[in-house]
Design a protein around this motif. Structure first.
Motif, PDB file in Angstrom:
ATOM      1  N   PRO A 166      -9.902  -5.737   4.739  1.00 21.31           N
ATOM      2  CA  PRO A 166      -9.192  -6.658   3.844  1.00 21.31           C
ATOM      3  C   PRO A 166      -8.100  -5.935   3.066  1.00 21.31           C
ATOM      4  O   PRO A 166      -8.125  -4.713   2.919  1.00 21.31           O
ATOM      5  CB  PRO A 166     -10.299  -7.166   2.911  1.00 21.31           C
ATOM      6  CG  PRO A 166     -11.367  -6.134   2.984  1.00 21.31           C
ATOM      7  CD  PRO A 166     -11.306  -5.549   4.362  1.00 21.31           C
ATOM      8  N   LYS A 167      -7.129  -6.709   2.563  1.00 21.52           N
ATOM      9  CA  LYS A 167      -6.001  -6.156   1.824  1.00 21.52           C
ATOM     10  C   LYS A 167      -5.942  -6.768   0.428  1.00 21.52           C
ATOM     11  O   LYS A 167      -5.408  -7.866   0.246  1.00 21.52           O
ATOM     12  CB  LYS A 167      -4.694  -6.427   2.562  1.00 21.52           C
ATOM     13  CG  LYS A 167      -4.604  -5.781   3.937  1.00 21.52           C
ATOM     14  CD  LYS A 167      -3.279  -6.114   4.607  1.00 21.52           C
ATOM     15  CE  LYS A 167      -3.169  -5.456   5.979  1.00 21.52           C
ATOM     16  NZ  LYS A 167      -1.883  -5.803   6.641  1.00 21.52           N
ATOM     17  N   PRO A 168      -6.477  -6.100  -0.568  1.00 21.44           N
ATOM     18  CA  PRO A 168      -6.476  -6.643  -1.937  1.00 21.44           C
ATOM     19  C   PRO A 168      -5.081  -6.926  -2.473  1.00 21.44           C
ATOM     20  O   PRO A 168      -4.929  -7.774  -3.362  1.00 21.44           O
ATOM     21  CB  PRO A 168      -7.168  -5.544  -2.751  1.00 21.44           C
ATOM     22  CG  PRO A 168      -7.995  -4.790  -1.763  1.00 21.44           C
ATOM     23  CD  PRO A 168      -7.211  -4.818  -0.492  1.00 21.44           C
ATOM     24  N   ASN A 169      -4.056  -6.242  -1.959  1.00 25.99           N
ATOM     25  CA  ASN A 169      -2.684  -6.426  -2.454  1.00 25.99           C
ATOM     26  C   ASN A 169      -1.846  -7.321  -1.552  1.00 25.99           C
ATOM     27  O   ASN A 169      -0.612  -7.318  -1.626  1.00 25.99           O
ATOM     28  CB  ASN A 169      -2.005  -5.063  -2.604  1.00 25.99           C
ATOM     29  CG  ASN A 169      -2.698  -4.187  -3.636  1.00 25.99           C
ATOM     30  OD1 ASN A 169      -3.097  -4.664  -4.700  1.00 25.99           O
ATOM     31  ND2 ASN A 169      -2.856  -2.910  -3.324  1.00 25.99           N
ATOM     32  N   LEU A 170      -2.473  -8.108  -0.707  1.00 30.89           N
ATOM     33  CA  LEU A 170      -1.762  -9.011   0.199  1.00 30.89           C
ATOM     34  C   LEU A 170      -0.885  -9.982  -0.588  1.00 30.89           C
ATOM     35  O   LEU A 170      -1.335 -10.594  -1.564  1.00 30.89           O
ATOM     36  CB  LEU A 170      -2.774  -9.776   1.041  1.00 30.89           C
ATOM     37  CG  LEU A 170      -2.238 -10.726   2.106  1.00 30.89           C
ATOM     38  CD1 LEU A 170      -1.453  -9.956   3.169  1.00 30.89           C
ATOM     39  CD2 LEU A 170      -3.395 -11.487   2.764  1.00 30.89           C
ATOM     40  N   SER A 171       0.371 -10.140  -0.171  1.00 28.91           N
ATOM     41  CA  SER A 171       1.335 -10.985  -0.879  1.00 28.91           C
ATOM     42  C   SER A 171       0.958 -12.463  -0.791  1.00 28.91           C
ATOM     43  O   SER A 171       0.862 -13.019   0.307  1.00 28.91           O
ATOM     44  CB  SER A 171       2.728 -10.796  -0.275  1.00 28.91           C
ATOM     45  OG  SER A 171       3.606 -11.809  -0.705  1.00 28.91           O
TER      46      SER A 171
END
Length: 419
Positions: free
Chosen positions: A389-394
């Motif tokens: 997962p990408k916590p900083n996903l736009s």
């Protein structure tokens, strides 16, 4: 002295929960247009199972393929996808994780153009801020109400046949059962509307049908709002009456939540009655709906689950030891920290990631809970593909991709209608 902790076991309907942490339902958006289970679902739920959950509740599963709340939802109308559902159910068994399927009908809560039409208890439009996205529904006929009740029972029967330990009826967050409960969205004058006794009739009949088609040794839960946080809507007093009634019918456990798309308390938005402030003591106790749980605990015998806001081991254990709830629901943290249960059960004090509101910078969207659904669904897609997962996903990138997917789904539906 109550020594219950998140590591304590719990038994229901002959099944044992290995711990008290339950993954609350979050929409995955991974199914094909036929609403079928695929390898992404299996990978996602296997990842969560490996992370130590005692129980997992699936995202919205529709009981009518022609009534979807969004593209990519699973739908169960018959047994054509029984093999896929069985694979899904078997994942939990491999890791000793109870799995419940959240059954739902969206009612009016469907984006414009996604389905042929939208239906609801009454033909009540959304607020002006949301009417751009959601059309005015058609009021259900008596025959249609009875058909939907049967659909819930049939879907539950198929879930049991597939090997799931139970189902959860989605009666919160503005979906159809919730629409029947609220006087804002249910203005019927027949036996399905008016008094709270009539407005809860749909929920009670759905429960009875599900139980009749599944019998014992099968968990039936319901997710209910403590209130919908809208003036003139479903009140806390209404909620108390509904909780008492469904408890008397024999429900196995109730998950306490609150809010709708128009007042998204379930996403951590403002959770207060008109003119009141959220108490500092409430904030310190983490859980959004724990005070209501303490009230309802005095009214019902069934097990209670509180979801929303829990971030520390101390907060979770304290809620259990207070007797206010029997299960701790976690949702959004699991989208970015899939092994959070094992992390907490190993003695760590809190989850690793701070969950923040998903903001696009577009005021109209940021007031709603829509981005709180689709941003997390993008994380689930990545996990389902074996990625991290990408916590900083736009959020803006997620919104653009979601819009493209919605447009594609609408165009495909129109093409099928012309064919």
């Amino acid at each position: 002295m109550n020594t219950t902790t998140i590591a304590s076991t719990y038994s229901l309907q002959g099944f044992e929960f290995k711990n008290r942490i339950i993954k609350g339902a979050m929409s995955e958006g991974l199914a094909n247009k036929a609403g079928e289970v695929n390898d992404k679902h299996l990978k996602l739920y296997e990842t969560w199972a490996q992370g130590g959950l005692g129980c997992s509740i699936t995202g919205n599963v529709m009981v009518d393929i022609n009534a979807k709340n969004e593209p990519g939802v699973v739908a169960i109308e018959d047994e054509h996808d029984l093999a896929g559902l069985t694979q899904w159910a078997n994942i939990g068994k491999q890791y000793n994780m109870i799995q419940l399927v959240q059954l739902s009908h969206p009612g009016r809560q469907c984006p414009k153009g996604l389905n042929k039409e939208t239906v609801a208890p009454s033909a009540i439009p959304f607020s002006p801020a949301l009417s751009t996205f959601f059309g005015t529904p058609r009021a259900l006929t008596e025959a249609e109400i009875l058909d939907i009740i049967k659909r819930f029972g049939n879907a539950a029967r198929i879930c049991k046949k597939a090997g799931f330990e139970g189902v959860q009826l989605h009666g919160a967050h503005g979906y159809l059962i919730s629409q029947f409960l609220s006087p804002l969205t249910n203005q019927r004058t027949d036996q399905w509307g008016g008094s709270i006794e009539n407005r809860m009739r749909f929920l009670l009949e759905v429960y009875k049908e599900v139980r009749q088609q599944t019998g014992d040794n099968f968990i039936v839960s319901v997710k209910l709002n403590s209130a919908d946080f809208q003036r003139g809507g479903f009140t806390e007093e209404d909620a108390m009456a509904v909780f008492r009634a469904i408890d008397a019918e024999g429900i196995d456990f109730i998950e306490i939540s609150g809010g709708t798309y128009e007042a998204p308390a379930m996403a951590g938005a403002k959770r207060k009655k008109q003119g009141e402030q959220v108490k500092q003591s409430t904030l310190e106790r983490e859980a959004y709906f724990l005070e209501f749980a303490e009230k309802i605990r005095q009214e019902v015998k069934t097990a209670l689950m509180v979801t929303g806001g829990f971030r520390t081991r101390q907060g979770m254990d304290s809620a259990l030891q207070s007797g206010a709830c029997d299960f701790i629901g976690m949702a959004r943290p699991l989208a970015v920290e899939t092994d959070a249960p094992d992390h907490l059960l190993s003695g760590n004090p809190s989850v690793r990631y701070a969950v923040k509101p998903i903001k696009t910078g577009l005021p109209m969207l940021d007031k709603m809970a829509v981005m709180e659904v689709i941003w997390y669904a993008a994380q689930f897609k990545a996990i389902g593909q074996g990625k991290k997962p990408k916590p900083n996903l736009s959020p803006l990138l997620v919104l653009a991709n979601y819009a493209r997917g919605n447009i594609k789904a609408v165009l495909q539906r129109r093409t099928r209608l012309r064919a």
